[in-house]
Design an enzyme around this catalytic site. Structure first.
Site, mmCIF file in Angstrom:
data_model
loop_
_atom_site.group_PDB
_atom_site.id
_atom_site.type_symbol
_atom_site.label_atom_id
_atom_site.label_comp_id
_atom_site.label_asym_id
_atom_site.label_seq_id
_atom_site.Cartn_x
_atom_site.Cartn_y
_atom_site.Cartn_z
ATOM 1 N N ILE A 170 0.834 -1.203 0.000
ATOM 2 C CA ILE A 170 0.000 0.000 0.000
ATOM 3 C C ILE A 170 0.868 1.252 0.000
ATOM 4 O O ILE A 170 0.638 2.188 -0.781
ATOM 5 C CB ILE A 170 -0.957 0.011 1.213
ATOM 6 C CG1 ILE A 170 -1.846 -1.236 1.206
ATOM 7 C CG2 ILE A 170 -1.812 1.274 1.207
ATOM 8 C CD1 ILE A 170 -2.681 -1.399 -0.044
ATOM 9 N N TYR A 171 1.860 1.285 0.861
ATOM 10 C CA TYR A 171 2.749 2.452 0.924
ATOM 11 C C TYR A 171 3.449 2.669 -0.417
ATOM 12 O O TYR A 171 3.479 3.787 -0.948
ATOM 13 C CB TYR A 171 3.778 2.262 2.035
ATOM 14 C CG TYR A 171 4.698 3.446 2.204
ATOM 15 C CD1 TYR A 171 4.242 4.614 2.806
ATOM 16 C CD2 TYR A 171 6.017 3.402 1.758
ATOM 17 C CE1 TYR A 171 5.080 5.711 2.959
ATOM 18 C CE2 TYR A 171 6.858 4.487 1.910
ATOM 19 C CZ TYR A 171 6.384 5.642 2.507
ATOM 20 O OH TYR A 171 7.212 6.728 2.652
ATOM 21 N N SER A 172 3.990 1.598 -0.984
ATOM 22 C CA SER A 172 4.689 1.690 -2.261
ATOM 23 C C SER A 172 3.754 2.170 -3.364
ATOM 24 O O SER A 172 4.109 3.041 -4.167
ATOM 25 C CB SER A 172 5.283 0.322 -2.624
ATOM 26 O OG SER A 172 5.952 0.364 -3.864
ATOM 27 N N THR A 219 0.923 3.927 -3.078
ATOM 28 C CA THR A 219 0.499 5.319 -2.910
ATOM 29 C C THR A 219 1.619 6.284 -3.289
ATOM 30 O O THR A 219 1.356 7.369 -3.823
ATOM 31 C CB THR A 219 0.053 5.609 -1.463
ATOM 32 O OG1 THR A 219 1.108 5.299 -0.544
ATOM 33 C CG2 THR A 219 -1.180 4.795 -1.097
ATOM 34 N N LYS A 220 2.855 5.907 -3.039
ATOM 35 C CA LYS A 220 3.966 6.775 -3.413
ATOM 36 C C LYS A 220 4.184 6.771 -4.928
ATOM 37 O O LYS A 220 4.624 7.775 -5.504
ATOM 38 C CB LYS A 220 5.240 6.363 -2.671
ATOM 39 C CG LYS A 220 5.182 6.656 -1.170
ATOM 40 C CD LYS A 220 4.890 8.133 -0.907
ATOM 41 C CE LYS A 220 4.876 8.477 0.559
ATOM 42 N NZ LYS A 220 4.640 9.925 0.800
#
Length: 315
Positions: free
Chosen positions: A201-203, A205-206
């Site tokens: 998710i973090y990857s 969104t970035k």
């Protein structure tokens, strides 16, 4: 003879392809960080105010101080009023000739009505630079269905890492378009450069931040506005666990100063020369090498995070 000419042509094409990528890598590293002088930010911004989100810690705080040092008035936005008040005080102690305003906003709140209220405040000033820095990180790497905090944590990371950059840009752009000048910097992450297992998710969104910035750059290419995506690797901040500084892990002040110097010279860059070197090397590696390294790093990160949360010593 035909086969010989074909083989020669293929060989030449391969050599040119390798040469092109080698030159591109060298230019990506040297042009923004060694060859070019910083541009006149005030001239390109077309206005004297800079807005910075997530401005009371880490990279955002350092951007705020550095912009103030360069003569911009700063409008800082973050969640905690007491930290905003302290940051304002600290900035003015160093730069008493500028103006500092602040607005409190919890960016886990996706309410359009509340965003409109925030934008109403921000549009009271002429915004020349918008630094969309606010972001959120998981406690430790984990498979999607096992993420600590469940879908609530997942939703918060998606909201904070995508909505502010999108909605604040949309709300500030009208005044930049009318002036035909302005700078929008969206802070992404090294995590958006490659697909990271257990940081899905973090990857993702970035990567959205990077992609959005590139699309807006094309969309507003004739309006005199600079769009830049910054994708830093490890910076010694609270969010990163306060690691020791090194050549590859600068403090946030060093990073912000370096990143601001790249505006106008690089549309997508890491913001710091050592990170750019890491990035260019990473892009050359096959997935299985990256995946193996990430898997090992994830295991160590998770072990440390869980030990810290449970207040127990590492084995």
């Amino acid at each position: 003879m035909d086969i010989q000419w074909f083989a020669t042509g293929v060989g030449a094409a391969v050599v040119l392809y390798i040469f092109y990528h080698f030159i591109r890598i060298i230019l990506n590293i040297l042009v923004p960080y060694a060859f070019c002088q910083p541009i006149d930010l005030k001239k390109k911004a077309g206005a004297s105010w800079a807005v910075v989100t997530g401005a009371t810690d880490g990279i955002g705080k350092s951007y705020s101080f550095e912009l103030a040092r360069r003569g911009f008035n700063v409008y800082i936005v973050s969640r905690t009023q007491s930290k905003l008040e302290q940051t304002k005080k600290d900035i003015l102690e160093k730069q008493p000739d500028i103006e500092v305003r602040f607005a409190t906003y919890d960016f886990t709140n996706p309410s359009v009505t509340d965003y409109e209220k925030l934008l109403s405040k921000l549009n009271e000033v002429s915004v020349g630079i918008l630094i969309n820095n606010v972001g959120m990180f998981f406690d430790y790497p984990e498979m999607l269905h096992k993420i600590n905090g469940g879908i609530d944590s997942i939703a918060n990371v998606i909201i904070i890492n995508t909505l502010p950059a999108t909605l604040l840009s949309a709300g500030i752009l009208p005044q930049m378009v009318s002036r035909k000048a302005g700078i929008i910097v969206n802070i992404g992450s090294f995590a958006g450069v490659v697909k990271l297992a257990e940081w899905s998710i973090y990857s993702a969104t970035k990567k959205y931040v990077e992609w959005l910035t590139g699309c807006l750059r094309k969309e507003y290419s004739h309006h005199g506005i600079i769009f830049q995506a910054i994708t830093p690797a490890m910076v010694a901040t609270k969010m990163a666990g306060n690691p020791n500084t090194s050549f590859f892990c600068p403090d946030s002040d060093t990073f912000a100063r370096s990143a601001l110097n790249t505006i106008g010279h690089a549309s997508e860059t890491t913001g710091y020369i050592a990170h750019q070197i890491q990035c260019e090397i990473l892009k050359l590696l096959p997935d299985f090498v990256i995946d193996r390294s990430i898997k090992k790093g994830n295991a160590e990160f998770r072990e440390k995070a869980l030990a810290k949360s449970e207040n127990k010593p590492l084995a």
